[in-house]
Design an enzyme around this catalytic site. Structure first.
Site, PDB file in Angstrom:
ATOM      1  N   LYS A 250       0.818  -1.222   0.000  1.00  0.00           N
ATOM      2  CA  LYS A 250       0.000   0.000   0.000  1.00  0.00           C
ATOM      3  C   LYS A 250       0.847   1.264   0.000  1.00  0.00           C
ATOM      4  O   LYS A 250       2.020   1.255   0.336  1.00  0.00           O
ATOM      5  CB  LYS A 250      -0.989  -0.043   1.162  1.00  0.00           C
ATOM      6  N   ARG A 284      -3.503  -9.983   5.066  1.00  0.00           N
ATOM      7  CA  ARG A 284      -4.005 -10.065   3.689  1.00  0.00           C
ATOM      8  C   ARG A 284      -2.911  -9.550   2.770  1.00  0.00           C
ATOM      9  O   ARG A 284      -2.544  -8.378   2.850  1.00  0.00           O
ATOM     10  CB  ARG A 284      -5.265  -9.200   3.574  1.00  0.00           C
TER      11      ARG A 284
END
Ligand code: HH2
Length: 307
Positions: A250, A284
């Site tokens: 991210k 995740r």
């Protein structure tokens, strides 16, 4: 910590907080039991498979259903405990996808994975109709990034199918969330908003032991908010639900470590590991191999107990 509460919790297979979480008395489940009786032991790895043209990490790579099925099998072989299939990007500014389009991308992949995939499937969707079809095709988990806010029918679909449900924190929608990253105390606010989502899910008939919570890294969060949430995970664990963390590749990690592939992979493993040591139950990730290896080290380290 030896009294009745902890004794009861241990018998139910719950864990108390670890040294890094730094809080005795923080209790969280040690595993998740799925509707088909399978058990996911924590900490565990959820691997991401996006069958979209525009996901920020793997967009466009697996639009072909055959390639997507192969990738799903690869993810499991690399150490994923759950393979999560998503057919709508939720990256900042992403346009919404119609139900028909989402199903057209998803259904052939779920059918192809069918009995070949040995690990449970999670479906990443905000739409009740998509979840319903995916659950009928064998998915056991629904990951709803809107935390059941997007589709009023979602909670009933999940409850009826006895699905495990990931409730993620977000404000607004992927199109509007950038403007909604305004917090006085991001950890306290995310915690109380997640608690409200969990209460709502229980009111709608979803059993508490099928609920997982996720602070939603990158969703209506500024870079500093993401870091504070990573540090503040022990407080979220106090809600008593397993916490899933999706930091993989991210933007806030890019700002810290750079965008080179090796830097992003290393930053993802480091941040996922910090999350697990702070109490998270599931990570995740897009690359399950390194994350699964890192979790093996955590297990070996924890197995020693106090030295
Ligand atoms: N992040 C993404 C999507 N779904 N679900 C949960 N529970 N937690 C997350 O952090 C999370 C999520 C974004 O990642 P990705 O699926 O790779 O991208 P895209 O939404 O662009 O498909």
């Amino acid at each position: 910590m030896r009294g009745g509460r902890v004794g009861r919790a241990r018998r139910r297979g719950w864990l108390s907080g670890d040294a890094m979480a730094g809080r005795r008395g923080v209790l969280r489940p040690s595993s998740l039991r799925l509707k088909d009786g399978r058990r996911i032991r924590f900490p565990a790895v959820t691997a991401v498979l996006n069958v979209t043209p525009d996901s920020f990490s793997d967009g466009g790579l697996y639009l072909d259903a055959r390639r997507a099925v192969e990738r799903g099998l690869e993810l499991a072989a690399a150490g994923a405990d759950i393979v999560e299939v998503g057919a709508e990007s939720t990256r900042p500014g992403a346009a919404a996808v119609a139900v028909e389009e989402e199903l057209a991308r998803l259904v052939p992949v779920l059918e192809g994975l069918g009995s070949r995939l040995k690990v449970p499937i999670s479906v990443d969707t905000r739409k009740a109709e998509v979840a319903r079809r995916a659950l009928a095709l064998g998915a056991a988990v629904v990951n709803d990034v809107s935390g059941l806010r997007f589709d009023p029918a979602m909670a009933a679909v999940a409850a009826q199918a006895k699905a495990a449900v990931v409730l993620m924190h977000m404000r607004g929608t992927p199109a509007t969330m950038g403007r909604m990253a305004r917090y006085r105390d991001v950890v306290a606010e995310v915690k109380s908003e997640l608690a409200a989502r969990a209460r709502m899910a229980v009111r709608c008939g979803i059993r508490a032991d099928r609920i997982l919570l996720d602070p939603g890294f990158g969703f209506a969060k500024k870079a500093a908010d993401n870091l504070k949430l990573l540090r503040g995970l022990p407080q979220l664990c106090r809600l008593g639900y397993p916490i899933m963390v999706g930091v993989s590749r991210k933007r806030f990690l890019r700002r810290i470590a750079g965008s080179a592939d090796a830097a992003l992979s290393g930053a993802t493993v480091a941040a996922s590991l910090l999350a697990v040591l702070a109490g998270a139950s599931l990570v995740r990730v897009h690359e399950p191999g390194p994350a699964a290896a890192a979790l093996k080290v955590v297990r070996a380290w924890r197995a020693l107990g106090a030295v």
